[in-house]
Design a protein around this motif. Structure first.
Motif, PDB file in Angstrom:
ATOM      1  N   GLU A 150       0.833  -1.202   0.000  1.00 12.92           N
ATOM      2  CA  GLU A 150       0.000   0.000   0.000  1.00 12.92           C
ATOM      3  C   GLU A 150       0.870   1.255   0.000  1.00 12.92           C
ATOM      4  O   GLU A 150       0.503   2.275  -0.591  1.00 12.92           O
ATOM      5  N   PHE A 201      -2.142  -8.536   5.539  1.00  9.09           N
ATOM      6  CA  PHE A 201      -2.417  -7.889   4.255  1.00  9.09           C
ATOM      7  C   PHE A 201      -2.319  -8.902   3.122  1.00  9.09           C
ATOM      8  O   PHE A 201      -3.131  -8.889   2.186  1.00  9.09           O
ATOM      9  N   LEU A 246      -9.574  -4.606   7.019  1.00  7.75           N
ATOM     10  CA  LEU A 246      -8.418  -5.499   7.012  1.00  7.75           C
ATOM     11  C   LEU A 246      -8.790  -6.899   7.478  1.00  7.75           C
ATOM     12  O   LEU A 246      -8.481  -7.900   6.815  1.00  7.75           O
TER      13      LEU A 246
END
Length: 790
Positions: free
Chosen positions: A587, A621, A644
Motif C-alpha cells: 500500500e 495484508f 483489514l
C-alpha cells in the motif's frame, strides 16, 4: 559607506521617457490603493488597506527592471507590499485588463500580495509571508541549474527578488543564503529596497555594511546604489566630502527627519549637527544651493535614480558565476506627501492630496489611462511587452502520468516498515528511465536515514561540477558521487529550505519549461519547522511528494523532542496537500506511485506520506490480498482505507470496530485477538488516508463545495449496516482528534486513542503502554465502550 559614481549604462537608455513611465506607474499604484479605500463600496466595516508608501519606494527599481533590463524567461519575485506597482506595470505592458485596476483587495480582483494562482495577471512568484519571496528565486535558480544539466533547455534565464530591508530580519533568508546548494548562482539578483523603515519604526542603525560583509563572505557580488547624481555632484564641490561624510554618519531617524523639513531647517540641522571641523566646509557646499533646492538634494538617493539602477543591473550580469545583491537606498513614500514619515507604512493619502497628485502625474483626460499610441512611452511599453512575451517560448516538456506504473511487485513477505517500503519503491522506480529521469530527490542532510540511499546509489548526487570523491573505509554500500548528472540535491539542515526547494521543483513546467517529479524526505517532527515554507509552496500551486519519517512516538528511543503528534493534523488541514499514513509495504508503494501520477496533472495536489521505521508483519495484508480483487483493494487503499480483518468466524459478530493508522495497525490486530479471548468480536479497519476519508465525509454531506472531491461510497464500504451504533475505537500514533471525525462518518459512538502528551524515551512497548496505545489499552477501551449504564 562612501560610494563612487557608477559607470554609465552599457546601452543607450532614454531616461527621460523612462522617468515619464515611472511617474505613471507611481500614480496608478497610488490611485489603485486610494480607490479601494475611499471610493469603492466596502461591503463590511473593515478597512481595505494597502501600502502606498511601500509601493512608492520600489517604483524606480521596478521601472528599470520591466521597461529595460528583463527579457523573456526571466522571473521576478516582488516584495508583498509593492503588488500595486506590479499590477500597474502589467497594465501598461498590456498584461492586465483595465477593469482590474479598481479591484485591489476585492473578491475576485487583485490580491493584496502577488499570487501566482489567484491574480489575473502573470505573476512569477507568490509573495506575502516576508522572507519567503526573497528565497524562492534563489531556489528557482537552483532548479534552473539542475534542469539545464539534465534536459535540453535554453540557458540564460535570470531570477530576481525584490525585498524590503526589514525582510532581512527573517531567519529563513539567511538559511537560504548559506545553503551549500545555493553556491555559484550567477543568474540570481536580489534588489533590497533599503528605505530604513519597518512596519512600526525607522530602523535606528545603518546595517548595510554588516549585510555587505555577510553577502560577500558567501560569494555574492555587492552593489550599493546609495546616492543619486545630484548628491554626487554636490560631493564633487569644494567641501563636498564633508557633506558625504555627514550623511554617511547620520543615524537613520535623523536623516528621515530631514526629508520632511524645509530648506532653511535642513541647512541649519546639517551644519549644526556636524563636528566643528566640518562646519565651515558644509556651509561652503550648501551655500551653492538655494533653500528651495535643498529638500530635493537631500532626498536624492540612488534607488530613485533610473540611470544608477540600470547601471547596477547591468553590472550584475558581468560575473556569470556569482549572484548579486543590490542595496538600493530609497525613501519610503518617495514622490508622495507622506515621503519619509516614520509612520507612513499603512498611511493613506487624503482626497485633496490625491487630487494634487492627479494633476502632477495622471493623464489629464483619463486618470486610469496608459499612454497614447505613438508616444515615446507607448513605444517603450510595447517593446518591453514583446521582449518579455513568454508566448514565444517552447511548450514545456511534460511527464505522461500513464507511464508511471501502478505497482512494481512482487509483494514482500518479510516484516517491513513503511519507510523501507518507500525506499524499495524509489529503488524500483530508478529503473524506469522514462519516468526516473524526471525524478529529483532532496533532503535536509537526512537522506540516508530517511530511505533515499538506494535511489542515490542508482541515480547519483547533483553538483554543477564533478566533485572529487575520496574513498572512505567501511562506508558500506553507499556511493556518494556528486556530478552534473546526479538526481539528488542534498541540502543543509534547514527544513525551510527543503520545502522552498520542493516548491520550486514542483513548478518546473511553469517556470523552467520542464516538468519534474520532486520527492523529498524529512524527519516527521520537523515538518513543523518548515511549515511556513510548506504553506507558501502549496499556496503557490506547487506539487510534490514528501515523506515525513520516522513519525509519531514509534521512534520511542529518541525521546519527546523527536516524536511528532500534530503533523497528521497539519497534513489533513493544509489545502493543496493529501496526507497518507500507510502501514503495509504494497500500500505504501501504491500511494507513492499514485502521488507521482497526481502531481503531474494540472489539477493535482502535493502528497505527504507519514511513515514509520517500525517493522510490520505483512501476513494479514497478504491474506486479504489473496481473497480480494487486487484492483478493487488498491482503489480502496487510495480512497482512504479498507476492512483489514473481520470478527472471528463463528463468534458473535462485530461488537466493536477498531480503526487504526500506520504503525498502530499491529496493535489493533493484537487487541482484536485479546477481545476474541473474551468472546467479543472486533473488526479492524486500516485507515490509509484520514485526509481522503474526511473529504469523503464532507462530500457526502454536501459540505465540500470546492477543492479535491473524494468518493463518499468509501465510507459505506468501510462499515457494515449492522455495525451502525457499534462502539468505534480509533488508534493513531498522533493527536487523537485527527481520527475523531470517523465517529460521525460511521455513525458510531467514538473512543479516540492517540498521543496527547509529549513523549518519553523508552522501548516501544513501554511508551505505547504509557500512552494507552498498547494492545491491552485498546482492548480495554473497546470493552469500556461496550458498557452501557442500566
Amino acid at each position: 559607506m562612501a560610494t563612487s559614481p557608477p559607470p554609465a549604462p552599457q546601452v543607450a537608455v532614454d531616461l527621460e521617457t523612462l522617468a515619464a513611465i515611472q511617474r505613471r506607474v507611481l500614480w496608478l499604484a497610488t490611485r489603485m490603493i486610494d480607490y479601494a479605500n475611499r471610493e469603492r463600496p466596502k461591503g463590511d466595516g473593515l478597512k481595505v488597506g494597502g501600502h502606498q508608501a511601500s509601493s512608492a519606494s520600489m517604483v524606480t527599481a521596478m521601472t528599470a527592471l520591466y521597461f529595460h533590463w528583463l527579457k523573456q524567461g526571466d522571473r521576478v519575485a516582488v516584495k508583498p507590499h509593492a503588488s500595486p506597482v506590479l499590477h500597474s506595470i502589467n497594465y501598461l505592458l498590456g498584461r492586465l485588463d483595465r477593469e482590474y485596476l479598481t479591484t485591489l483587495r476585492d473578491f475576485g480582483g487583485l490580491q493584496s500580495y502577488p499570487s501566482r494562482t489567484k491574480d489575473p495577471d502573470p505573476i512569477d512568484f507568490s509573495t506575502g509571508s516576508v522572507g519567503l519571496g526573497a528565497a524562492a528565486p534563489l531556489f528557482a535558480s537552483v532548479v534552473d541549474r539542475y534542469v539545464g544539466a539534465h534536459f535540453d533547455t535554453p540557458p540564460g534565464r535570470r531570477f530576481v527578488a525584490l525585498l524590503g530591508d526589514a525582510e532581512l530580519d527573517e531567519g529563513n533568508v539567511w538559511e537560504a543564503l548559506a545553503d551549500p546548494a545555493a553556491r555559484g548562482l550567477g543568474q540570481l539578483t536580489w534588489i533590497v529596497d533599503f528605505n530604513r523603515q519597518s512596519l512600526d519604526r525607522v530602523i535606528p542603525g545603518v546595517r548595510s555594511q554588516e549585510f555587505t560583509h555577510v553577502f560577500r563572505d558567501h560569494g555574492w557580488q555587492v552593489e550599493i546604489v546609495k546616492y543619486g547624481s545630484q548628491l554626487r555632484e554636490a560631493f564633487a564641490l569644494d567641501g563636498g566630502s564633508a557633506l558625504e561624510r555627514r550623511i554617511d554618519e547620520m543615524a537613520n531617524p535623523e536623516y528621515q527627519s530631514l526629508l520632511r523639513k524645509g530648506g532653511g531647517e535642513i541647512r541649519k540641522l546639517v551644519i549644526d549637527g556636524a563636528p566643528q571641523r566640518d562646519r565651515k566646509a558644509l556651509k561652503s557646499v550648501l551655500g551653492a544651493y538655494e533653500d528651495a533646492a535643498l529638500p530635493r538634494l537631500i532626498g536624492d538617493l540612488g534607488g530613485h535614480d533610473l540611470g544608477d539602477m540600470i547601471a547596477a543591473l547591468e553590472r550584475a550580469d558581468a560575473d556569470p558565476e556569482r549572484p548579486t545583491v543590490i542595496f538600493a537606498f530609497t525613501i519610503k513614500g518617495w514622490g508622495l506627501p507622506i515621503a519619509g514619515h516614520p509612520m507612513n507604512h499603512s498611511a493613506l493619502l487624503s482626497g485633496p492630496q490625491i487630487d494634487e497628485l492627479r494633476g502632477e502625474l495622471a493623464d489629464p483626460d483619463d486618470e486610469w489611462a496608459g499612454f497614447a499610441d505613438g508616444s515615446p512611452e507607448a513605444r517603450i511599453c510595447r517593446a518591453s511587452a514583446e521582449r518579455l512575451d513568454d508566448g514565444k517560448a517552447m511548450p514545456p516538456l511534460l511527464v505522461d502520468p500513464y507511464a508511471i506504473p501502478d505497482e512494481f511487485g512482487p509483494i514482500t513477505t518479510r516484516p517491513t516498515s513503511s519507510q523501507d517500503a518507500w525506499a524499495r519503491a524509489l529503488l524500483d522506480l530508478s529503473g524506469v528511465d522514462e519516468i526516473a529521469r524526471h525524478v529529483v530527490t532532496t533532503s535536509p542532510d537526512v537522506s540516508i536515514s530517511t530511505g533515499l540511499g538506494g535511489w542515490i546509489n542508482k541515480r547519483g548526487v547533483f553538483s554543477p561540477v564533478v566533485e572529487e570523491v575520496f574513498e572512505i573505509e567501511d562506508a558500506g554500500p553507499l556511493r556518494w558521487e556528486p556530478s552534473p548528472q546526479g538526481q539528488h540535491i542534498e541540502l543543509g539542515i534547514s527544513e525551510m529550505n527543503l520545502f522552498l526547494l520542493l516548491g520550486q521543483l514542483g513548478l518546473g513546467a511553469e517556470l523552467h519549461g520542464t516538468q519534474l517529479l520532486p520527492v523529498g524526505t524529512v524527519y516527521d517532527p520537523f515538518v513543523c519547522r518548515g511549515l511556513d515554507a510548506l504553506i507558501y509552496s502549496v499556496y503557490s500551486g506547487a506539487r510534490f511528494v514528501f515523506a515525513g519519517t520516522p513519525s509519531g512516538v514509534s521512534l520511542s528511543r529518541e525521546g519527546g523532542a523527536h516524536q511528532s503528534s500534530i503533523t497528521a493534523s497539519i497534513g489533513m488541514e493544509l489545502p493543496g496537500v493529501t496526507m497518507w499514513e500507510p502501514c503495509f509495504a504494497l500500500e505504501t508503494e501504491w500511494v507513492l506511485l499514485h502521488g507521482l501520477r497526481d502531481i503531474v496533472r494540472a489539477d493535482g495536489e502535493a502528497h505527504y506520506l507519514r511513515l514509520s521505521t517500525t517493522p510490520i508483519e505483512q501476513d494479514s495484508f497478504a491474506a486479504l490480498l489473496e481473497r480480494s480483487d487486487r484492483a478493487a483493494l488498491r482503489d480502496d487503499v487510495l480512497a482512504g482505507g479498507y476492512r483489514l480483518v473481520e470478527a472471528e468466524a463463528g463468534g458473535t459478530g462485530s461488537r466493536v470496530v477498531i480503526a487504526a493508522c500506520g504503525a498502530m495497525v499491529p496493535q489493533a490486530l493484537l487487541a482484536r485477538d485479546l477481545l476474541a479471548e473474551e468472546d467479543i468480536g472486533a473488526s479492524v479497519i486500516n485507515i490509509t488516508s484520514p485526509d481522503r476519508l474526511f473529504r469523503a465525509l464532507r462530500t457526502r454531506t454536501g459540505a465540500l463545495r470546492s477543492g479535491r472531491l473524494s468518493d463518499p461510497s468509501i465510507l459505506e464500504r468501510l462499515t457494515l449496516p449492522e455495525e451502525r451504533g457499534t462502539p468505534l475505537v480509533t488508534v493513531h500514533d498522533a493527536a487523537p482528534h485527527a481520527l475523531a471525525f470517523l465517529g460521525a462518518a460511521f455513525g458510531c459512538p467514538l473512543i479516540p486513542l492517540g498521543v496527547d502528551r509529549f513523549g518519553q524515551c523508552g522501548s516501544q512497548p513501554a511508551v505505547y503502554e504509557w500512552l494507552d496505545l498498547s494492545a491491552e489499552a485498546i482492548a480495554e477501551a473497546a470493552i469500556a465502550g461496550l458498557w452501557r449504564p442500566e
